[in-house]
Design a protein around this motif. Structure first.
Motif, PDB file in Angstrom:
ATOM      1  N   VAL A 216     -95.639 -20.135  77.107  1.00 51.03           N
ATOM      2  CA  VAL A 216     -94.414 -20.919  77.300  1.00 51.03           C
ATOM      3  C   VAL A 216     -94.725 -22.188  78.085  1.00 51.03           C
ATOM      4  O   VAL A 216     -94.258 -23.286  77.751  1.00 51.03           O
ATOM      5  CB  VAL A 216     -93.342 -20.084  78.025  1.00 51.03           C
ATOM      6  N   ARG A 231     -85.649 -21.439  72.654  1.00 52.14           N
ATOM      7  CA  ARG A 231     -85.982 -20.114  73.175  1.00 52.14           C
ATOM      8  C   ARG A 231     -85.643 -19.070  72.131  1.00 52.14           C
ATOM      9  O   ARG A 231     -84.499 -18.982  71.669  1.00 52.14           O
ATOM     10  CB  ARG A 231     -85.199 -19.831  74.469  1.00 52.14           C
ATOM     11  N   GLY A 235     -81.762 -13.853  75.071  1.00 51.71           N
ATOM     12  CA  GLY A 235     -82.035 -13.850  76.511  1.00 51.71           C
ATOM     13  C   GLY A 235     -81.262 -12.828  77.305  1.00 51.71           C
ATOM     14  O   GLY A 235     -81.031 -13.007  78.504  1.00 51.71           O
ATOM     15  N   SER A 276     -84.107 -16.869  80.208  1.00 48.27           N
ATOM     16  CA  SER A 276     -83.566 -18.204  80.485  1.00 48.27           C
ATOM     17  C   SER A 276     -83.879 -18.644  81.912  1.00 48.27           C
ATOM     18  O   SER A 276     -84.227 -19.809  82.168  1.00 48.27           O
ATOM     19  CB  SER A 276     -82.048 -18.224  80.262  1.00 48.27           C
ATOM     20  N   ALA A 279     -87.588 -19.498  82.128  1.00 47.32           N
ATOM     21  CA  ALA A 279     -87.857 -20.804  81.523  1.00 47.32           C
ATOM     22  C   ALA A 279     -87.469 -21.935  82.473  1.00 47.32           C
ATOM     23  O   ALA A 279     -88.172 -22.949  82.576  1.00 47.32           O
ATOM     24  CB  ALA A 279     -87.100 -20.930  80.202  1.00 47.32           C
ATOM     25  N   GLN A 292     -81.869 -25.644  77.095  1.00 48.61           N
ATOM     26  CA  GLN A 292     -82.378 -24.503  76.324  1.00 48.61           C
ATOM     27  C   GLN A 292     -81.501 -24.243  75.103  1.00 48.61           C
ATOM     28  O   GLN A 292     -80.275 -24.175  75.206  1.00 48.61           O
ATOM     29  CB  GLN A 292     -82.438 -23.252  77.210  1.00 48.61           C
ATOM     30  N   PRO A 294     -81.087 -21.384  72.411  1.00 46.73           N
ATOM     31  CA  PRO A 294     -81.468 -20.037  71.949  1.00 46.73           C
ATOM     32  C   PRO A 294     -81.406 -19.917  70.435  1.00 46.73           C
ATOM     33  O   PRO A 294     -80.483 -20.408  69.806  1.00 46.73           O
ATOM     34  CB  PRO A 294     -80.455 -19.121  72.617  1.00 46.73           C
TER      35      PRO A 294
END
Length: 300
Positions: A216, A231, A235, A276, A279, A292, A294
């Motif tokens: 990542v 992502r 999450g 999340s 990240a 982000q 998803p």
């Protein structure tokens, strides 16, 4: 004989067998163990192809940790072979002095083929157990498993849990679960340790491998900032990451205590982060900002 040709060298009559040297955890754990066990010597089982690397690692340890000098023997062998590939005479000499063992050797690749995983993780562990059963003064095996023997289990997975009917997301999880089953079923006294995802040192960031969560970070390094970070997954779960220094100290301290005999320990973060949140921490660490996005697993 040179010290890496026979497991019977050294002044102390007490020895512990060590597999997984000079691996990521093993090379860091060994000097701490020898510090806590001043009267013991370590006998490291090393495959022929890694023997030169093993000798270099021993030289580095002896230079950086004077208390390890003359206390680490290397013996050529292979956990996937019955008798660990050690010649009969040398095996008898080693068993006569063994009081403990640390079994770390395993295939840690999440994409490992099932046959390879079974050979190393399951059959290799069975061979280690069989070897230790014949040691007359043996006291305890310290077996390094993984928190992910929990597989697809939902809810709380306790240290007293093992087979709760769970499935597995990959052959690594499955074969480590099967190996732990073998350890529990055996007659060998043991303590089991289940670390989460082991990453670099919490103080320096030093690591010996750049897999898992580091993928990542590598992606983030290449993305423009501010920008969008995709992502995979929604999450809702958590990622249990633990630094190598925590794992080493926990393993060493717990294994040095007689009170840990027969128990299983989760070496995990009691408050793991969601993907999340993780990240976000990664982005902050490399001074970048992302929105982000998803993407459901099925779409990915």
């Amino acid at each position: 004989m040179k010290k890496d040709e026979s497991p019977g060298g050294g002044e102390s009559s007490s020895a512990f067998l060590f597999t997984g040297f000079p691996g990521f955890i093993g090379a860091r754990l060994l000097p701490r163990l020898l510090e806590l066990k001043p009267g013991a010597r370590a006998v490291c089982l090393v495959q022929e192809k890694f023997m030169a690397m093993g000798r270099e690692a021993v030289a580095e340890l002896e230079a950086g940790h004077p208390h390890t000098r003359g206390r680490i023997d290397l013996v050529e062998g292979d956990i996937t072979v019955q008798g660990l590939g050690i010649p009969a005479k040398a095996a008898r000499e080693l068993r006569a002095s063994l009081t403990e063992a640390y079994h770390l050797a395993a295939v840690y690749d999440l994409a490992v083929r099932r046959d390879v995983g079974r050979l190393v993780n399951v059959e290799g562990t069975k061979n280690v157990l069989e070897f230790l059963e014949k040691a007359p003064h043996f006291e305890r095996l310290h077996y390094v498993s993984t928190a992910y023997v929990s597989g697809t289990a939902r809810g709380t997975f306790r240290e007293t849990d093992l087979d709760v009917g769970q499935g597995f997301k990959n052959h690594y999880e499955e074969t480590k679960f099967q190996a732990e089953i073998e350890v529990v079923r055996s007659r060998v006294p043991r303590t089991i340790y289940r670390p989460g995802i082991v990453v670099g040192d919490s103080r320096t960031g030093e690591t010996g491998k750049f897999d898992g969560p580091y993928f990542v970070l590598r992606v983030m390094e290449k993305l423009p900032s501010p920008g969008v970070f995709v992502r995979i997954g929604m999450g809702f779960g958590t990622v249990n990451i633990v630094p190598i220094d925590f794992v080493v100290e926990a393993l060493a301290s717990l294994s040095a205590s007689p009170m840990s005999a027969g128990k299983t320990y989760h070496l995990c973060d009691p408050n793991p982060l969601a993907p999340s949140e993780l990240a976000e921490r990664f982005a902050e660490a490399i001074d970048k900002r992302f929105v982000q996005m998803p993407v459901p697993l099925a779409v990915a």
